[in-house]
Write an enzyme that holds these catalytic residues in place. Structure first.
Site, PDB file in Angstrom:
ATOM      1  N   ARG A  12      24.321  -9.541  14.532  1.00 39.43           N
ATOM      2  CA  ARG A  12      23.336  -9.361  15.598  1.00 39.43           C
ATOM      3  C   ARG A  12      23.815  -8.300  16.583  1.00 39.43           C
ATOM      4  O   ARG A  12      23.350  -7.171  16.579  1.00 39.43           O
ATOM      5  CB  ARG A  12      23.079 -10.705  16.295  1.00 39.43           C
ATOM      6  CG  ARG A  12      21.759 -10.733  17.092  1.00 39.43           C
ATOM      7  CD  ARG A  12      21.838 -10.084  18.454  1.00 39.43           C
ATOM      8  NE  ARG A  12      22.779 -10.749  19.363  1.00 39.43           N
ATOM      9  CZ  ARG A  12      23.075 -10.286  20.572  1.00 39.43           C
ATOM     10  NH1 ARG A  12      22.543  -9.147  21.010  1.00 39.43           N
ATOM     11  NH2 ARG A  12      23.945 -10.926  21.338  1.00 39.43           N
ATOM     12  N   ASP A  13      24.824  -8.629  17.383  1.00 35.23           N
ATOM     13  CA  ASP A  13      25.311  -7.652  18.366  1.00 35.23           C
ATOM     14  C   ASP A  13      26.014  -6.489  17.673  1.00 35.23           C
ATOM     15  O   ASP A  13      25.889  -5.335  18.087  1.00 35.23           O
ATOM     16  CB  ASP A  13      26.264  -8.344  19.345  1.00 35.23           C
ATOM     17  CG  ASP A  13      26.093  -7.838  20.771  1.00 35.23           C
ATOM     18  OD1 ASP A  13      25.171  -7.037  20.998  1.00 35.23           O
ATOM     19  OD2 ASP A  13      26.871  -8.247  21.638  1.00 35.23           O
ATOM     20  N   TYR A 140      22.245 -17.623  26.912  1.00 34.87           N
ATOM     21  CA  TYR A 140      22.952 -16.416  27.350  1.00 34.87           C
ATOM     22  C   TYR A 140      22.597 -16.119  28.804  1.00 34.87           C
ATOM     23  O   TYR A 140      21.414 -16.055  29.154  1.00 34.87           O
ATOM     24  CB  TYR A 140      22.515 -15.210  26.533  1.00 34.87           C
ATOM     25  CG  TYR A 140      23.339 -14.887  25.309  1.00 34.87           C
ATOM     26  CD1 TYR A 140      24.673 -14.489  25.414  1.00 34.87           C
ATOM     27  CD2 TYR A 140      22.763 -14.926  24.039  1.00 34.87           C
ATOM     28  CE1 TYR A 140      25.408 -14.165  24.281  1.00 34.87           C
ATOM     29  CE2 TYR A 140      23.489 -14.598  22.909  1.00 34.87           C
ATOM     30  CZ  TYR A 140      24.814 -14.218  23.044  1.00 34.87           C
ATOM     31  OH  TYR A 140      25.540 -13.889  21.915  1.00 34.87           O
ATOM     32  N   GLU A 142      22.630 -13.129  30.672  1.00 40.93           N
ATOM     33  CA  GLU A 142      22.815 -11.676  30.574  1.00 40.93           C
ATOM     34  C   GLU A 142      23.276 -11.080  31.901  1.00 40.93           C
ATOM     35  O   GLU A 142      22.783 -11.434  32.964  1.00 40.93           O
ATOM     36  CB  GLU A 142      21.491 -11.023  30.140  1.00 40.93           C
ATOM     37  CG  GLU A 142      21.636  -9.536  29.859  1.00 40.93           C
ATOM     38  CD  GLU A 142      20.314  -8.874  29.479  1.00 40.93           C
ATOM     39  OE1 GLU A 142      20.354  -7.747  28.963  1.00 40.93           O
ATOM     40  OE2 GLU A 142      19.247  -9.478  29.712  1.00 40.93           O
ATOM     41  N   THR A 175      28.247  -8.102  29.799  1.00 42.99           N
ATOM     42  CA  THR A 175      27.261  -7.290  29.092  1.00 42.99           C
ATOM     43  C   THR A 175      27.611  -5.814  29.073  1.00 42.99           C
ATOM     44  O   THR A 175      27.403  -5.128  28.062  1.00 42.99           O
ATOM     45  CB  THR A 175      25.871  -7.497  29.729  1.00 42.99           C
ATOM     46  OG1 THR A 175      25.564  -8.894  29.711  1.00 42.99           O
ATOM     47  CG2 THR A 175      24.803  -6.727  28.982  1.00 42.99           C
ATOM     48  N   HIS A 203      31.756 -13.783  26.105  1.00 43.82           N
ATOM     49  CA  HIS A 203      31.277 -12.704  25.226  1.00 43.82           C
ATOM     50  C   HIS A 203      31.737 -11.380  25.824  1.00 43.82           C
ATOM     51  O   HIS A 203      31.182 -10.910  26.820  1.00 43.82           O
ATOM     52  CB  HIS A 203      29.741 -12.795  25.158  1.00 43.82           C
ATOM     53  CG  HIS A 203      29.066 -11.755  24.348  1.00 43.82           C
ATOM     54  ND1 HIS A 203      28.440 -12.042  23.150  1.00 43.82           N
ATOM     55  CD2 HIS A 203      28.870 -10.428  24.550  1.00 43.82           C
ATOM     56  CE1 HIS A 203      27.894 -10.943  22.658  1.00 43.82           C
ATOM     57  NE2 HIS A 203      28.138  -9.948  23.500  1.00 43.82           N
ATOM     58  N   HIS A 205      32.655  -7.276  25.897  1.00 46.90           N
ATOM     59  CA  HIS A 205      32.444  -5.917  25.377  1.00 46.90           C
ATOM     60  C   HIS A 205      33.680  -5.078  25.690  1.00 46.90           C
ATOM     61  O   HIS A 205      34.514  -5.449  26.518  1.00 46.90           O
ATOM     62  CB  HIS A 205      31.172  -5.307  25.960  1.00 46.90           C
ATOM     63  CG  HIS A 205      29.929  -5.766  25.258  1.00 46.90           C
ATOM     64  ND1 HIS A 205      29.307  -5.036  24.283  1.00 46.90           N
ATOM     65  CD2 HIS A 205      29.210  -6.916  25.372  1.00 46.90           C
ATOM     66  CE1 HIS A 205      28.258  -5.690  23.816  1.00 46.90           C
ATOM     67  NE2 HIS A 205      28.172  -6.851  24.470  1.00 46.90           N
TER      68      HIS A 205
END
Length: 505
Positions: A12-13, A140, A142, A175, A203, A205
């Site tokens: 997905r990501d 989530y 965001e 994010t 999560h 990045h």
């Protein structure tokens, strides 16, 4: 020991990597590997409502997952859209939604243009609908990282609301990849201390190359799960990479337990590399081509002496083997390691000759492979004549529509000669020039070339070392000479130079 859930979001990501789009069959293949072989706890495989192809891919994965007991581990990103995403999920056969909501007041105010109360009410309705349809909900938040920096009251208001909802996991994404390790720890700890009974995923990045560090600090702060991707795939600079994060947790966090099978990390990474077309950098930790290759001779020597250059990061953990590069930085220890793997032995004198030859080749060719070694050995050790003839330099010309030509400079016993000649090919032109010099200097007639064979090591690339074996016949005898170089014509010239020395001697 605390069990940490690992959720893989490559499908997905990770698919948001620029230029990447997995086919339905590729998604199914990767999903099977992730759950059956790598043994991650969950996988996020798609976003709802994206395309017909995405819908078909999700159906294929959920059908397989249902038949094999994995359906509760398969998740889909959904949206607050009055049930449209939920209906899409039902048709696709998915059972777990990862509902995307706004984790910062900035996003809520300027993108949705709603109040917190309005947003919460819509989320409540969406969760209730999902529950009534037998769909489990994760949430989530965001832009949560900026929410914690700039609108913390809103984040805690949101968490207070979620504590009363039928939600299994709350997912905290950085994010934009802007957090520092200190913030990752502090923000997660602050939340986990206040809501110890709620499950929180982190999560990360990788925009500042801090994805692994932030993931580790989030676990230290109390995170219950991590979201990772194979090869660190993802939008912009990607997500926290699976292989590095798993290795760090296993080696430096003894109080944490994860179920990922390290042994197949490399296999899965290579498959995703092939399907995605995104090449793994050679120096990528754990999975890069070079990360278990010793280049410096001193390191190979140290490995022979109580494994001085070994660490806990052993290649066998990841289904790999240690290699010893051959090139201009090689020492005898590097070469001995490669000889051992080939079952070959050399005495000290021959080893010195082979080492010197590898160093010379390394100046011209970046990497000399283990498979090149038998060729190098035969090139060096089958020749034992005093060097009386030297090919000093040459120019090979080959242009379309014109006959190939060569200019050669040759030294014979301290006298240097030059000659220009043409031929049917570059090597033929070179031979004609050599014959002309020998004839003019009354050095005799050169033997006839009766066989010309070229070979390269199995599995080599276009820059492989090339061995040319030429069979010569004179009135007295028949003999062979070998030449070795990364250029085929040059290797033939080297074989010819050996022949000239043999007949002069």
């Amino acid at each position: 020991m605390k069990k940490i859930e690992i959720m893989d979001t490559t499908l997905r990501d990770g698919e948001q990597t620029s230029g990447v789009s997995f086919s339905a069959s590729e998604k199914l293949t990767i999903a099977k590997l992730l759950l059956e072989e790598l043994k991650v706890d969950r996988i996020e495989i798609a976003s709802a409502r994206v395309s017909e192809g995405e819908f078909q891919a999700v159906k294929d994965v959920t059908r397989w997952a249902s038949e094999n007991g994995f359906i509760e581990k398969v998740e889909v990103l959904t949206f607050v859209d009055k049930g449209v995403s939920i209906n899409w999920m039902i048709e696709a056969g998915a059972k777990v939604q990862n509902l995307l909501t706004k984790g910062s007041l900035n996003h809520l105010t300027h993108q949705l243009k709603k109040t917190p109360e309005q947003h919460f009410k819509e989320i409540e309705d969406t969760i209730a609908l999902a529950t009534s349809k037998g769909i489990e909900t994760n949430i989530y938040l965001e832009d949560w990282s900026n929410g914690m920096r700039n609108s913390k009251d809103y984040v805690f208001q949101f968490l207070e609301f979620l504590g009363s909802q039928d939600v299994k996991r709350i997912m905290l994404p950085d994010t934009l990849g802007v957090l520092t390790p200190n913030e990752s720890f502090a923000f997660v700890k602050e939340i986990k201390d206040k809501y110890p009974n709620l499950h929180f995923d982190f999560h990360a990045h990788n925009d500042y190359d801090l994805g692994v560090a932030n993931a580790i600090e989030a676990v230290k702060g109390g995170a219950d799960g991590l979201h990772l991707t194979i090869n660190g795939m993802g939008e912009r600079a990607g997500n926290a990479p699976m292989a590095s994060t798993i290795a760090v947790i296993n080696d430096f966090m003894p109080s944490v337990k994860i179920g990922v099978n390290e042994k197949v990390l490399y296999t899965v990474s290579k498959l995703v590399e092939n399907f995605s077309g995104i090449t793994i950098p050679a120096n990528k930790p754990i999975i890069g081509a070079n990360v278990f290759t010793q280049t410096a001779g001193i390191h190979a020597d140290g490995d022979n002496k109580k494994n001085l250059y070994f660490s806990d990061l052993m290649p066998e953990r990841f289904g790999r083997t240690r290699k010893y590069a051959l090139g201009k930085a090689s020492g005898k220890a590097n070469i001995q390691k490669n000889l051992q793997e080939l079952g070959l032995q050399l005495n000290d004198e021959d080893l010195k000759k082979v080492t010197q030859r590898i160093i010379e080749l390394g100046d011209k060719k970046q990497v000399v492979t283990k498979e090149d070694l038998p060729y190098i050995i035969s090139d060096v050790l089958d020749y034992d004549y005093e060097e009386k003839v030297t090919v000093n330099t040459y120019v090979l010309n080959h242009a379309k529509g014109l006959k190939p030509s060569t200019t050669v400079s040759l030294t014979i016993e301290n006298d240097t000669f030059e000659e220009i000649a043409q031929g049917d090919g570059q090597f033929d032109a070179f031979m004609n020039a050599i014959r002309s010099i020998f004839k003019k200097q009354k050095r005799g007639i050169l033997p006839d070339l009766i066989d010309y064979a070229v070979r390269i090591p199995p599995g080599s690339r276009s820059d492989a070392l090339c061995e040319t074996i030429i069979t010569w016949k004179s009135p007295e005898k028949e003999f062979k000479t070998r030449g070795l170089d990364s250029d085929q014509t040059v290797s033939a010239i080297k074989a010819t130079e050996k022949m000239l020395n043999i007949i002069i001697n």
